[in-house]
Design a protein around this motif. Sequence first.
Motif, PDB file in Angstrom:
ATOM      1  N   PRO A   8       0.825  -1.212   0.000  1.00  0.00           N
ATOM      2  CA  PRO A   8       0.000   0.000   0.000  1.00  0.00           C
ATOM      3  C   PRO A   8       0.861   1.265   0.000  1.00  0.00           C
ATOM      4  O   PRO A   8       0.928   2.006   0.978  1.00  0.00           O
ATOM      5  N   CYS A   9       1.533   1.494  -1.108  1.00  0.00           N
ATOM      6  CA  CYS A   9       2.515   2.577  -1.184  1.00  0.00           C
ATOM      7  C   CYS A   9       2.005   3.774  -1.977  1.00  0.00           C
ATOM      8  O   CYS A   9       2.762   4.432  -2.698  1.00  0.00           O
ATOM      9  N   SER A  10       0.733   4.047  -1.841  1.00  0.00           N
ATOM     10  CA  SER A  10       0.142   5.276  -2.369  1.00  0.00           C
ATOM     11  C   SER A  10      -0.858   5.762  -1.332  1.00  0.00           C
ATOM     12  O   SER A  10      -1.344   4.977  -0.505  1.00  0.00           O
ATOM     13  N   VAL A  11      -1.165   7.037  -1.361  1.00  0.00           N
ATOM     14  CA  VAL A  11      -2.134   7.578  -0.404  1.00  0.00           C
ATOM     15  C   VAL A  11      -3.470   6.872  -0.567  1.00  0.00           C
ATOM     16  O   VAL A  11      -4.111   6.497   0.423  1.00  0.00           O
ATOM     17  N   ASP A  12      -3.917   6.667  -1.806  1.00  0.00           N
ATOM     18  CA  ASP A  12      -5.213   6.025  -2.031  1.00  0.00           C
ATOM     19  C   ASP A  12      -5.264   4.618  -1.456  1.00  0.00           C
ATOM     20  O   ASP A  12      -6.251   4.237  -0.816  1.00  0.00           O
ATOM     21  N   ALA A  13      -4.220   3.830  -1.697  1.00  0.00           N
ATOM     22  CA  ALA A  13      -4.196   2.454  -1.201  1.00  0.00           C
ATOM     23  C   ALA A  13      -4.186   2.424   0.319  1.00  0.00           C
ATOM     24  O   ALA A  13      -4.933   1.662   0.948  1.00  0.00           O
ATOM     25  N   LEU A  14      -3.364   3.251   0.921  1.00  0.00           N
ATOM     26  CA  LEU A  14      -3.259   3.275   2.370  1.00  0.00           C
ATOM     27  C   LEU A  14      -4.540   3.811   3.001  1.00  0.00           C
ATOM     28  O   LEU A  14      -5.044   3.251   3.983  1.00  0.00           O
ATOM     29  N   ALA A  15      -5.093   4.872   2.433  1.00  0.00           N
ATOM     30  CA  ALA A  15      -6.341   5.437   2.953  1.00  0.00           C
ATOM     31  C   ALA A  15      -7.478   4.428   2.834  1.00  0.00           C
ATOM     32  O   ALA A  15      -8.315   4.316   3.741  1.00  0.00           O
ATOM     33  N   GLY A  16      -7.515   3.686   1.750  1.00  0.00           N
ATOM     34  CA  GLY A  16      -8.550   2.668   1.586  1.00  0.00           C
ATOM     35  C   GLY A  16      -8.487   1.609   2.669  1.00  0.00           C
ATOM     36  O   GLY A  16      -9.515   1.189   3.210  1.00  0.00           O
ATOM     37  N   ALA A  17      -7.286   1.184   3.003  1.00  0.00           N
ATOM     38  CA  ALA A  17      -7.117   0.185   4.063  1.00  0.00           C
ATOM     39  C   ALA A  17      -7.551   0.746   5.414  1.00  0.00           C
ATOM     40  O   ALA A  17      -8.261   0.088   6.180  1.00  0.00           O
ATOM     41  N   VAL A  18      -7.140   1.976   5.709  1.00  0.00           N
ATOM     42  CA  VAL A  18      -7.486   2.599   6.996  1.00  0.00           C
ATOM     43  C   VAL A  18      -8.989   2.843   7.076  1.00  0.00           C
ATOM     44  O   VAL A  18      -9.628   2.549   8.096  1.00  0.00           O
ATOM     45  N   GLU A  19      -9.583   3.367   6.010  1.00  0.00           N
ATOM     46  CA  GLU A  19     -11.024   3.633   6.014  1.00  0.00           C
ATOM     47  C   GLU A  19     -11.828   2.338   6.154  1.00  0.00           C
ATOM     48  O   GLU A  19     -12.837   2.310   6.868  1.00  0.00           O
ATOM     49  N   SER A  20     -11.380   1.275   5.507  1.00  0.00           N
ATOM     50  CA  SER A  20     -12.059  -0.014   5.632  1.00  0.00           C
ATOM     51  C   SER A  20     -11.960  -0.543   7.053  1.00  0.00           C
ATOM     52  O   SER A  20     -12.918  -1.110   7.586  1.00  0.00           O
ATOM     53  N   ALA A  21     -10.805  -0.343   7.672  1.00  0.00           N
ATOM     54  CA  ALA A  21     -10.635  -0.769   9.063  1.00  0.00           C
ATOM     55  C   ALA A  21     -11.527   0.043   9.989  1.00  0.00           C
ATOM     56  O   ALA A  21     -12.183  -0.509  10.883  1.00  0.00           O
ATOM     57  N   GLU A  22     -11.573   1.355   9.763  1.00  0.00           N
ATOM     58  CA  GLU A  22     -12.405   2.217  10.606  1.00  0.00           C
ATOM     59  C   GLU A  22     -13.892   1.885  10.464  1.00  0.00           C
ATOM     60  O   GLU A  22     -14.664   2.065  11.397  1.00  0.00           O
TER      61      GLU A  22
END
Length: 82
Positions: A8-22
């Motif tokens: 997850p080495c882009s803002v979109d990929a990382l944000a998607g993972a965090v938002e899904s977790a939240e």
Amino acid sequence: MPTGVVHPCSVDALAGAVESAEAGLLLPVMFGPETDIRRIADQAHLDIAKYRIVATNGPEDSALKAAAAAGGDPAEERKVVI
């Protein structure tokens, strides 16, 4: 449920993972270069402190380690283009 997030080495990929977790959809286990992931998270103001990062040495290593963790055959994962 623990879910592998591969490279997850882009803002979109990382944000998607965090938002899904939240949203309670998954518990991300991130496979990628730890320094890069933490830098991207800091720049995007994403709190990833409670998520596990499995350090890797690039996209192919990320895919191989994620496949091994999932119980897949890493040899098969070499066919994946990242």
